[in-house]
Motif scaffolding. Structure first.
Motif, PDB file in Angstrom:
ATOM      1  N   VAL A 170      15.759  33.216  40.929  1.00  0.00           N
ATOM      2  CA  VAL A 170      15.840  31.794  40.938  1.00  0.00           C
ATOM      3  C   VAL A 170      16.441  31.319  42.878  1.00  0.00           C
ATOM      4  CG1 VAL A 170      18.153  30.466  41.352  1.00  0.00           C
ATOM      5  CG2 VAL A 170      17.068  31.347  39.790  1.00  0.00           C
ATOM      6  N   GLY A 171      16.725  32.287  43.488  1.00  0.00           N
ATOM      7  CA  GLY A 171      16.673  32.942  45.037  1.00  0.00           C
ATOM      8  C   GLY A 171      16.234  32.967  45.755  1.00  0.00           C
ATOM      9  N   ARG A 172      14.177  33.004  44.817  1.00  0.00           N
ATOM     10  CA  ARG A 172      13.124  33.003  45.785  1.00  0.00           C
ATOM     11  C   ARG A 172      13.492  31.281  45.778  1.00  0.00           C
ATOM     12  NH1 ARG A 172       8.311  36.155  43.985  1.00  0.00           N
ATOM     13  NH2 ARG A 172       9.899  37.252  44.605  1.00  0.00           N
ATOM     14  N   LYS A 173      13.097  30.965  44.621  1.00  0.00           N
ATOM     15  CA  LYS A 173      12.813  29.090  45.165  1.00  0.00           C
ATOM     16  C   LYS A 173      14.159  28.359  45.781  1.00  0.00           C
ATOM     17  CE  LYS A 173       9.630  28.889  41.956  1.00  0.00           C
ATOM     18  NZ  LYS A 173       8.068  29.261  42.208  1.00  0.00           N
ATOM     19  N   LEU A 174      15.275  28.545  45.633  1.00  0.00           N
ATOM     20  CA  LEU A 174      16.520  27.971  46.136  1.00  0.00           C
ATOM     21  C   LEU A 174      16.607  29.040  48.134  1.00  0.00           C
ATOM     22  CD1 LEU A 174      19.735  28.685  44.596  1.00  0.00           C
ATOM     23  CD2 LEU A 174      18.935  26.776  44.946  1.00  0.00           C
ATOM     24  N   ARG A 175      15.365  29.397  48.266  1.00  0.00           N
ATOM     25  CA  ARG A 175      15.931  30.124  49.956  1.00  0.00           C
ATOM     26  C   ARG A 175      14.714  28.907  50.324  1.00  0.00           C
ATOM     27  NH1 ARG A 175      15.410  35.622  49.036  1.00  0.00           N
ATOM     28  NH2 ARG A 175      12.524  34.896  48.884  1.00  0.00           N
ATOM     29  N   SER A 176      13.537  28.558  49.417  1.00  0.00           N
ATOM     30  CA  SER A 176      12.812  27.620  50.203  1.00  0.00           C
ATOM     31  C   SER A 176      13.068  26.559  50.185  1.00  0.00           C
ATOM     32  CB  SER A 176      11.017  27.468  49.779  1.00  0.00           C
ATOM     33  OG  SER A 176      11.197  27.392  47.521  1.00  0.00           O
ATOM     34  N   ARG A 177      14.108  25.781  49.480  1.00  0.00           N
ATOM     35  CA  ARG A 177      14.232  24.745  49.049  1.00  0.00           C
ATOM     36  C   ARG A 177      16.367  24.118  49.557  1.00  0.00           C
ATOM     37  NH1 ARG A 177      11.840  25.571  44.772  1.00  0.00           N
ATOM     38  NH2 ARG A 177       9.591  23.977  44.186  1.00  0.00           N
ATOM     39  N   VAL A 178      16.956  25.360  49.562  1.00  0.00           N
ATOM     40  CA  VAL A 178      17.887  24.852  50.096  1.00  0.00           C
ATOM     41  C   VAL A 178      18.580  25.835  51.523  1.00  0.00           C
ATOM     42  CG1 VAL A 178      20.379  25.317  49.642  1.00  0.00           C
ATOM     43  CG2 VAL A 178      18.186  24.647  48.014  1.00  0.00           C
ATOM     44  N   PRO A 179      19.390  24.952  52.104  1.00  0.00           N
ATOM     45  CA  PRO A 179      19.674  26.424  53.712  1.00  0.00           C
ATOM     46  C   PRO A 179      20.750  26.939  52.814  1.00  0.00           C
ATOM     47  CG  PRO A 179      19.813  23.955  54.142  1.00  0.00           C
ATOM     48  CD  PRO A 179      19.333  23.789  52.615  1.00  0.00           C
ATOM     49  N   ALA A 180      20.898  28.530  54.482  1.00  0.00           N
ATOM     50  CA  ALA A 180      21.444  29.667  53.802  1.00  0.00           C
ATOM     51  C   ALA A 180      21.870  29.410  53.885  1.00  0.00           C
ATOM     52  CB  ALA A 180      21.151  30.651  54.914  1.00  0.00           C
ATOM     53  N   HIS A 181      23.273  28.635  54.711  1.00  0.00           N
ATOM     54  CA  HIS A 181      24.674  28.292  54.406  1.00  0.00           C
ATOM     55  C   HIS A 181      25.262  27.677  53.854  1.00  0.00           C
ATOM     56  CE1 HIS A 181      22.996  24.869  56.618  1.00  0.00           C
ATOM     57  NE2 HIS A 181      24.093  24.101  56.308  1.00  0.00           N
ATOM     58  N   PHE A 182      24.325  26.386  53.274  1.00  0.00           N
ATOM     59  CA  PHE A 182      24.292  26.315  52.119  1.00  0.00           C
ATOM     60  C   PHE A 182      24.594  27.086  50.466  1.00  0.00           C
ATOM     61  CE2 PHE A 182      22.971  21.815  53.444  1.00  0.00           C
ATOM     62  CZ  PHE A 182      24.455  21.551  53.886  1.00  0.00           C
ATOM     63  N   ILE A 183      24.035  28.130  50.643  1.00  0.00           N
ATOM     64  CA  ILE A 183      24.202  29.405  49.401  1.00  0.00           C
ATOM     65  C   ILE A 183      25.208  29.671  49.778  1.00  0.00           C
ATOM     66  CG2 ILE A 183      22.764  31.424  48.527  1.00  0.00           C
ATOM     67  CD1 ILE A 183      20.253  29.853  49.106  1.00  0.00           C
ATOM     68  N   GLN A 184      25.841  31.036  50.245  1.00  0.00           N
ATOM     69  CA  GLN A 184      26.245  30.695  51.509  1.00  0.00           C
ATOM     70  C   GLN A 184      27.754  30.599  50.580  1.00  0.00           C
ATOM     71  OE1 GLN A 184      25.705  31.866  55.325  1.00  0.00           O
ATOM     72  NE2 GLN A 184      24.738  34.072  54.914  1.00  0.00           N
ATOM     73  N   ARG A 185      28.033  29.413  50.939  1.00  0.00           N
ATOM     74  CA  ARG A 185      28.955  28.441  50.961  1.00  0.00           C
ATOM     75  C   ARG A 185      29.373  28.571  48.916  1.00  0.00           C
ATOM     76  NH1 ARG A 185      28.698  23.365  55.644  1.00  0.00           N
ATOM     77  NH2 ARG A 185      28.763  24.930  57.184  1.00  0.00           N
TER      78      ARG A 185
END
Length: 198
Positions: A164-179
């Motif tokens: 899931v993290g690999r898919k998110l990394r390509s679609r969602v900016p890192a700062h949104f994942i961190q938040r």
């Protein structure tokens, strides 16, 4: 064989269901955003193997610790993690995705694996899955089946989070994942604090 299989399935099923929506998933998503998947997986493998062995072998020791002490330590750990993640996400430049990818690629394998190991190993202490593994081990008195079931459940959740993290990394900016991870960690901190004072 039936007793062994029942102990294995009980441990795997209980730990998998507990960990899927738990902090291990959120933490693995954060780690997969910072490091390549292989060192995170290597660190997780060692951390969870040790946790499974410790949970089964020293299960009774965990039950002797005061629940409030364990909950307070978890609340502090997640509270600090939430603040650090939020601070890092607010300081990050949203257009700096290339720098994050470069940093992820340039982090030495052993360093990324060691950070993943330490983070995952520490956060599993006193966790519901650890207590569950202790209970299943006590009920079935089959430490190998329970240890293996616990380990494989933790690794299954980790692999899912890495994918899931690999898919998110390509679609969602890192700062949104961190938040998002900071918000999840904040909730875990509040829940643990509630256990301390309830």
């Amino acid at each position: 064989m039936g007793h062994w299989l029942l102990a294995f399935v009980s441990a795997f099923g209980a730990v998998f269901l507990l960990e899927l929506p738990d902090k291990t998933t959120a933490l693995t998503l954060v780690l997969s955003n910072r490091f390549r998947s292989r060192p995170v997986l290597a660190g997780a493998t060692v951390a969870f193997a040790l946790q499974a062995v410790i949970s089964v072998a020293l299960g009774s020791a965990i039950t002797l610790l005061p629940e409030r002490l364990v909950a307070a330590a978890i609340a502090v750990l997640f509270g600090v993690s939430a603040v650090l993640l939020l601070r890092e996400s607010l300081a990050a430049d949203p257009d700096d995705a290339d720098a994050a990818a470069s940093s992820r690629a340039n982090t030495p394998y052993l360093r990324a694996a060691a950070i993943s190991f330490g983070t995952l190993f520490i956060t599993e202490w006193g966790d519901a899955s650890q207590v569950t593994a202790i209970g299943v081990a006590a009920r079935y008195a089959n430490p190998i089946a329970v240890g293996l079931g616990t380990f494989l459940a933790l690794m299954s959740v980790t692999v899912l989070a890495l994918l899931v993290g690999r898919k998110l990394r390509s679609r969602v900016p890192a700062h949104f994942i961190q938040r998002g991870a900071a918000a999840v960690f904040g909730v875990f901190a509040l829940l643990a604090a509630w256990e301390v004072f309830a």
